[in-house]
Design a protein around this motif. Structure first.
Motif, PDB file in Angstrom:
ATOM      1  N   SER A   1       3.071  -1.566   7.718  1.00  0.00           N
ATOM      2  CA  SER A   1       4.234  -1.685   7.221  1.00  0.00           C
ATOM      3  C   SER A   1       4.570  -2.319   5.699  1.00  0.00           C
ATOM      4  O   SER A   1       5.280  -2.182   5.137  1.00  0.00           O
ATOM      5  N   GLY A   2       3.171  -2.767   5.236  1.00  0.00           N
ATOM      6  CA  GLY A   2       3.048  -3.185   3.807  1.00  0.00           C
ATOM      7  C   GLY A   2       1.832  -2.861   3.440  1.00  0.00           C
ATOM      8  O   GLY A   2       0.893  -2.672   4.285  1.00  0.00           O
ATOM      9  N   PRO A   3       1.572  -3.368   2.110  1.00  0.00           N
ATOM     10  CA  PRO A   3      -0.041  -3.148   1.619  1.00  0.00           C
ATOM     11  C   PRO A   3      -1.089  -4.311   1.830  1.00  0.00           C
ATOM     12  O   PRO A   3      -1.584  -5.095   0.983  1.00  0.00           O
TER      13      PRO A   3
ATOM     14  N   GLN B   1       0.937   4.427  -5.102  1.00  0.00           N
ATOM     15  CA  GLN B   1      -0.165   3.224  -4.780  1.00  0.00           C
ATOM     16  C   GLN B   1       0.362   2.119  -5.363  1.00  0.00           C
ATOM     17  O   GLN B   1       0.619   1.921  -6.315  1.00  0.00           O
ATOM     18  N   THR B   2      -0.456   0.953  -4.651  1.00  0.00           N
ATOM     19  CA  THR B   2      -0.280  -0.669  -5.099  1.00  0.00           C
ATOM     20  C   THR B   2      -1.437  -1.383  -4.671  1.00  0.00           C
ATOM     21  O   THR B   2      -2.128  -1.160  -3.877  1.00  0.00           O
TER      22      THR B   2
ATOM     23  N   TRP C   1      -3.937   0.252  -1.990  1.00  0.00           N
ATOM     24  CA  TRP C   1      -3.222   0.613  -0.531  1.00  0.00           C
ATOM     25  C   TRP C   1      -2.207   1.940  -1.058  1.00  0.00           C
ATOM     26  O   TRP C   1      -1.618   2.012  -2.137  1.00  0.00           O
ATOM     27  N   ASP C   2      -2.316   2.829  -0.278  1.00  0.00           N
ATOM     28  CA  ASP C   2      -1.580   4.083  -0.496  1.00  0.00           C
ATOM     29  C   ASP C   2      -0.282   4.150   0.473  1.00  0.00           C
ATOM     30  O   ASP C   2      -0.503   3.998   1.617  1.00  0.00           O
ATOM     31  N   CYS C   3       0.789   4.544  -0.314  1.00  0.00           N
ATOM     32  CA  CYS C   3       2.149   4.396   0.398  1.00  0.00           C
ATOM     33  C   CYS C   3       2.162   5.907   0.937  1.00  0.00           C
ATOM     34  O   CYS C   3       2.469   6.910  -0.066  1.00  0.00           O
TER      35      CYS C   3
ATOM     36  N   ASN D   1       7.815   5.953   3.645  1.00  0.00           N
ATOM     37  CA  ASN D   1       8.756   4.598   3.450  1.00  0.00           C
ATOM     38  C   ASN D   1       8.399   3.592   4.380  1.00  0.00           C
ATOM     39  O   ASN D   1       8.273   3.728   5.676  1.00  0.00           O
TER      40      ASN D   1
ATOM     41  N   GLN E   1       5.111   2.615   5.099  1.00  0.00           N
ATOM     42  CA  GLN E   1       3.993   3.038   5.617  1.00  0.00           C
ATOM     43  C   GLN E   1       2.812   3.131   4.614  1.00  0.00           C
ATOM     44  O   GLN E   1       2.916   3.813   3.494  1.00  0.00           O
ATOM     45  N   PHE E   2       1.561   2.133   4.944  1.00  0.00           N
ATOM     46  CA  PHE E   2       0.750   2.131   3.936  1.00  0.00           C
ATOM     47  C   PHE E   2      -0.477   2.214   4.652  1.00  0.00           C
ATOM     48  O   PHE E   2      -0.667   1.623   5.663  1.00  0.00           O
TER      49      PHE E   2
ATOM     50  N   CYS F   1       3.527   2.110  -7.008  1.00  0.00           N
ATOM     51  CA  CYS F   1       4.769   1.675  -6.421  1.00  0.00           C
ATOM     52  C   CYS F   1       5.765   0.837  -7.016  1.00  0.00           C
ATOM     53  O   CYS F   1       5.220  -0.059  -7.687  1.00  0.00           O
TER      54      CYS F   1
END
Length: 100
Positions: free
Chosen positions: A34-36, A57-58, A73-75, A78, A80-81, A99
């Motif tokens: 749900s997050g990076p 990406q973040t 981390w690739d998003c 919404n 979803q990473f 991101c």
């Protein structure tokens, strides 16, 4: 989010969305968070031979995988990473915008 098992289908959808799709490492079922980071809740698990569309990406938790060790981390949708260590982007750096 776009996850495709057919490379042609992913490329077509990516072209329509303006985002690029990439294959997940073969032989892996990759966790979508749900997050990076690994501390975020598990949203789902991608199937073998999945393709993902990277929206942005973040940075997050550092992860080691088949494509190296990275904090990118690739998003893929919404909230979803996936770790970039499991996505074959052909680069050790960013391949999409950061991101917001």
């Amino acid at each position: 989010m776009t996850v495709e098992n057919e490379p042609g289908g992913a490329a077509t959808l990516a072209a329509e969305s303006g985002y690029q799709s990439y294959p997940v490492a073969p032989g892996y079922r990759v966790n979508v968070r749900s997050g990076p980071g690994t501390g975020y809740s598990l949203v789902k698990v991608l199937p073998y031979n999945a393709w993902v569309t990277i929206n942005c990406q973040t940075t997050g938790t550092t992860v080691s995988g088949p494509y190296g060790t990275t904090a990118i981390w690739d998003c893929i949708g919404n909230g979803q990473f996936v770790s970039d260590a499991y996505v074959k982007t052909g680069s050790d750096g960013y391949v999409a915008s950061r991101c917001a």
